[in-house]
Design an enzyme around this catalytic site. Structure first.
Site, PDB file in Angstrom:
ATOM      1  N   ARG A  42      41.705  34.037  40.963  1.00 29.14           N
ATOM      2  CA  ARG A  42      40.958  35.305  40.939  1.00 29.14           C
ATOM      3  C   ARG A  42      39.743  35.360  41.865  1.00 29.14           C
ATOM      4  O   ARG A  42      39.557  36.347  42.570  1.00 29.14           O
ATOM      5  CB  ARG A  42      40.546  35.668  39.507  1.00 29.14           C
ATOM      6  N   ASP A  60      40.366  38.053  33.438  1.00 29.09           N
ATOM      7  CA  ASP A  60      40.512  38.326  34.872  1.00 29.09           C
ATOM      8  C   ASP A  60      39.529  39.388  35.367  1.00 29.09           C
ATOM      9  O   ASP A  60      39.018  39.302  36.476  1.00 29.09           O
ATOM     10  CB  ASP A  60      41.951  38.732  35.180  1.00 29.09           C
ATOM     11  N   SER A 101      53.944  39.672  29.988  1.00 29.93           N
ATOM     12  CA  SER A 101      52.920  39.831  31.010  1.00 29.93           C
ATOM     13  C   SER A 101      52.802  38.482  31.732  1.00 29.93           C
ATOM     14  O   SER A 101      52.446  37.469  31.128  1.00 29.93           O
ATOM     15  CB  SER A 101      51.598  40.226  30.347  1.00 29.93           C
ATOM     16  N   ASP A 104      51.707  48.801  36.866  1.00 28.10           N
ATOM     17  CA  ASP A 104      50.297  49.219  36.714  1.00 28.10           C
ATOM     18  C   ASP A 104      49.665  49.604  38.044  1.00 28.10           C
ATOM     19  O   ASP A 104      49.067  50.673  38.172  1.00 28.10           O
ATOM     20  CB  ASP A 104      49.450  48.078  36.115  1.00 28.10           C
TER      21      ASP A 104
END
Ligand code: ARG
Length: 421
Positions: A107, A136, A191, A26
């Site tokens: 995060r 996220d 993922s 990505d």
């Protein structure tokens, strides 16, 4: 493009972008796509939070090869452990009864470092690879909007409307190396997100709630069936709520967490199959591997119970739950968290001592406890002694008064019931 939030970038104003770069598909596609679509320069930032098996030189080389102006790799393990994981330990932080928040803790730090690097590198915009369905994006954008109102955000995955196939085609067309595991033939991979506090897997069969875990998802923790036949005993020592020793050896926090994780992983400890209420409304299933958290949080909580009074022990879990919810929900910078932390710090002043645990085939169990601050007196609690400080003859008086209101209410209600025709 229609902009709904104040911090969303106007494409005409995007000149230099700080991209949170992982080296995966990505963000590699994004690195090229931003240069092409915005005619902008891209500065990459990769943050090391202790995720195993990363080769940062390879990631940096890839970023530069794909046209990044600069690529910065920051080792934030110490900061993550001390400023993010440690408060979570003091708050016994578990969301939804099972998720120790490793991603949710990482995060806000990643986004804070992005803000710092964006400012240092003269960027006007920050780009990240989160989707529009997860937590996220909330954590990262809330952090940026809070700490740096002058910076804008772009989230290409949310807007570019490329599926996996299109992304792979884009990668091939633009000379972006695609790992064999990303090939179409092998199907989409899980993922994954990980750091030193844990690892999560989503996607594939995990989305089928009736599908029991396939063993190939477990890349960190040994499935309990294959764990050693001999149990392992470990002893964790705490000072003021901070884990400081493992089996008597003083260790720095990052090392201690890594070592505890190794032992837990070997013995199959810390597998959590979790149904989770995301903050954006979705209910999803996650497979977590959290060997360090499973052991450290259990030991910390046990020690806290030993040194706390009945009142403290009744009260704190409510605040713990609120702390975990705030952090899960992306509100790390919300003042309430600071208020709660002040309480956590104060309670943890007493949390000094050691907890012995046994690890065996997927289980961790407390076996021994000791603390100079234990609100415990073996003589008082003992069955073998009477008298002393504890007055058994005072017990009936206590019971009489303790049960007074309950007895009155019981009598009233039962009388009324009898009077009814
Ligand atoms: N469900 C967890 C959370 O919301 C883990 C998310 C993992 N993130 C990811 N990008 N795979 O914190």
């Amino acid at each position: 493009m229609l902009r709904t939030a104040s911090y969303e970038a106007d494409p005409a104003q995007v000149h230099r972008v700080l991209l949170l770069y992982s080296g995966g598909l990505d963000t590699s596609v994004m690195l090229k796509w931003i240069q092409d679509s915005y005619d902008a320069e891209v500065v990459c930032l990769t943050v090391n939070l202790g995720q195993p098996g990363e080769d940062y030189e390879v990631i940096e080389g890839k970023a530069l090869a794909l046209g990044a102006l600069e690529c910065h790799v920051v080792d934030a393990r110490e900061q993550f452990a001390h400023e993010y994981v440690l408060p979570a330990i003091k708050a016994n932080a578990l969301y939804g009864g099972g998720y120790p928040l490793f991603t949710a803790l990482g995060r806000p730090l990643i986004a804070k470092l992005a803000v710092e690097q964006a400012r240092a590198s003269g960027c006007d915009t920050i780009a990240h690879g989160c989707t529009g369905k997860g937590n996220d994006q909330v954590r990262i954008e809330a952090t940026i909007a809070t700490l740096a109102p002058e910076l804008k955000v772009i989230a290409p995955v949310r807007s570019w409307q490329m599926g996996r196939e299109e992304e792979l085609a884009y990668a091939r067309a633009h000379g972006i190396p695609v790992k064999a595991s990303h090939g179409v033939e092998s199907g989409a991979p899980y993922s994954i997100d990980d750091n030193l506090w844990g690892r999560s897997s989503e996607g594939r069969w995990i989305e089928d709630l009736a599908h029991a875990p396939d063993d190939d998802v477990f890349q960190l923790v040994t499935p309990p069936e294959r764990a050693p036949d001999e149990a392992q005993e470990v002893e964790l020592g705490f000072e003021r709520g901070v884990p400081v020793t493992l089996d008597g050896e003083r260790l720095e926090l990052v090392t201690l967490i890594e070592r505890v994780a190794e032992s837990g992983a070997r013995h199959g400890v810390g597998i959590v199959d979790h149904i989770e209420d995301r903050i954006v409304g979705l209910k999803v299933r996650d497979i977590y591997e959290v060997p360090a958290a499973a052991i450290v949080l259990l030991a910390h909580q046990e020690l806290e119970h030993l040194v706390g009074t009945i009142h403290q022990n009744q009260f704190k879990p409510e605040l713990d739950r609120q702390w975990a919810y705030l952090v899960y929900a992306g509100l790390w910078w919300e003042p309430l968290r600071g208020d709660l932390d002040a309480y956590m710090e104060r309670v943890n002043v007493q949390v000094t001592g050691t907890i012995g645990l046994k690890l065996y085939k997927g289980h961790v169990r407390v076996q021994t406890r000791s603390s100079p601050n234990a609100v415990y007196d073996a003589g008082l609690a003992s069955f073998s002694q009477s008298g002393g400080l504890f007055s058994q003859s005072a017990a009936p008086g206590f019971i009489e008064l303790w049960s007074l209101q309950s007895r009155m209410a019981w009598r009233l209600r039962n009388q009324r019931a009898e009077e009814r025709p």
